[in-house]
Motif scaffolding. Sequence first.
Motif, PDB file in Angstrom:
ATOM      1  N   TYR A 165       0.693  -1.053   0.008  1.00 18.36           N
ATOM      2  CA  TYR A 165      -0.189  -0.025   0.075  1.00 18.36           C
ATOM      3  C   TYR A 165       0.681   1.338   0.041  1.00 18.36           C
ATOM      4  O   TYR A 165       0.505   2.469   0.510  1.00 18.36           O
ATOM      5  N   ALA A 166       2.146   1.127  -0.526  1.00 20.30           N
ATOM      6  CA  ALA A 166       2.994   2.251  -0.502  1.00 20.30           C
ATOM      7  C   ALA A 166       2.378   3.567  -1.067  1.00 20.30           C
ATOM      8  O   ALA A 166       2.639   4.818  -0.480  1.00 20.30           O
ATOM      9  N   PRO A 199      -4.574   9.647   5.541  1.00 19.97           N
ATOM     10  CA  PRO A 199      -4.840   9.517   7.017  1.00 19.97           C
ATOM     11  C   PRO A 199      -5.332   8.352   7.284  1.00 19.97           C
ATOM     12  O   PRO A 199      -5.095   7.690   8.473  1.00 19.97           O
ATOM     13  N   PHE A 200      -5.840   7.478   6.518  1.00 21.42           N
ATOM     14  CA  PHE A 200      -6.311   6.132   6.758  1.00 21.42           C
ATOM     15  C   PHE A 200      -5.083   4.990   6.598  1.00 21.42           C
ATOM     16  O   PHE A 200      -5.289   3.685   6.940  1.00 21.42           O
ATOM     17  N   PHE A 201      -3.726   5.502   6.272  1.00 22.02           N
ATOM     18  CA  PHE A 201      -2.874   4.393   5.992  1.00 22.02           C
ATOM     19  C   PHE A 201      -2.661   3.344   7.483  1.00 22.02           C
ATOM     20  O   PHE A 201      -2.450   2.278   7.138  1.00 22.02           O
ATOM     21  N   GLY A 202      -2.373   3.973   8.566  1.00 24.55           N
ATOM     22  CA  GLY A 202      -2.046   3.198   9.826  1.00 24.55           C
ATOM     23  C   GLY A 202      -3.111   2.387   9.850  1.00 24.55           C
ATOM     24  O   GLY A 202      -2.947   0.900  10.237  1.00 24.55           O
ATOM     25  N   PHE A 208      -5.250  -3.421   9.524  1.00 26.71           N
ATOM     26  CA  PHE A 208      -6.449  -4.125   9.163  1.00 26.71           C
ATOM     27  C   PHE A 208      -6.095  -5.327   8.304  1.00 26.71           C
ATOM     28  O   PHE A 208      -6.273  -6.565   8.437  1.00 26.71           O
ATOM     29  N   ILE A 209      -5.009  -4.902   7.427  1.00 28.54           N
ATOM     30  CA  ILE A 209      -4.589  -5.920   6.296  1.00 28.54           C
ATOM     31  C   ILE A 209      -3.529  -6.976   7.055  1.00 28.54           C
ATOM     32  O   ILE A 209      -3.281  -8.074   6.338  1.00 28.54           O
ATOM     33  N   THR A 210      -3.061  -6.733   7.989  1.00 26.49           N
ATOM     34  CA  THR A 210      -1.978  -7.533   8.629  1.00 26.49           C
ATOM     35  C   THR A 210      -2.926  -8.306   9.986  1.00 26.49           C
ATOM     36  O   THR A 210      -2.262  -9.016  10.587  1.00 26.49           O
TER      37      THR A 210
END
Length: 140
Positions: free
Chosen positions: A54-55, A61-64, A69-71
């Motif tokens: 997701y680089a 703002p939703f990156f963290g 979620f994905i991990t």
Amino acid sequence: MSAPTAERTLVLVKPDGVARGLVGEVVSRLEAKGLRLVAAELRTLTRDVAEQHYAEHRERPFFGSLVEFITGGPLLALVVEGPRAIEAFRALAGATDPVKAGPGTIRGDLALEVQNNIVHGSDSPESAAREVALFFPALG
Ligand code: IDP
């Protein structure tokens, strides 16, 4: 008329889809469409792979939250092949926001939240090449 060139794309059944028992539903829909499975692996992503995947969203703002979620549990990574596979799977998946995704699409039929939207599909030939190589180095 020559046969259309086969194209490959990376599909993920995200942790919400696996937890909800929707793997069979997603695989069934893409196989019914005529796409073919080339590789499949159930795995829990490391933070490093998730951040690489997701680089392009690193500054959002939703990156963290997205990385958490994905991990957060096992996902199913697939390489799928067929004519115009990238566009074909994106059409099956529907819009990013499941509330805006049309009925008949995976997200439109099965999800409500923009982050927890069940599936990922590469969005361009460049992304597909990068993502297939990230998840399945032997195929890259
Ligand atoms: P896509 O998965 O339809 O290609 P992208 O815009 O590339 O959509 O976003 C990647 C993923 O990030 C989405 O599938 C979704 O899980 C999450 N996401 C996108 N926008 C938001 C948002 O506004 N809030 C929370 N999560 C989001």
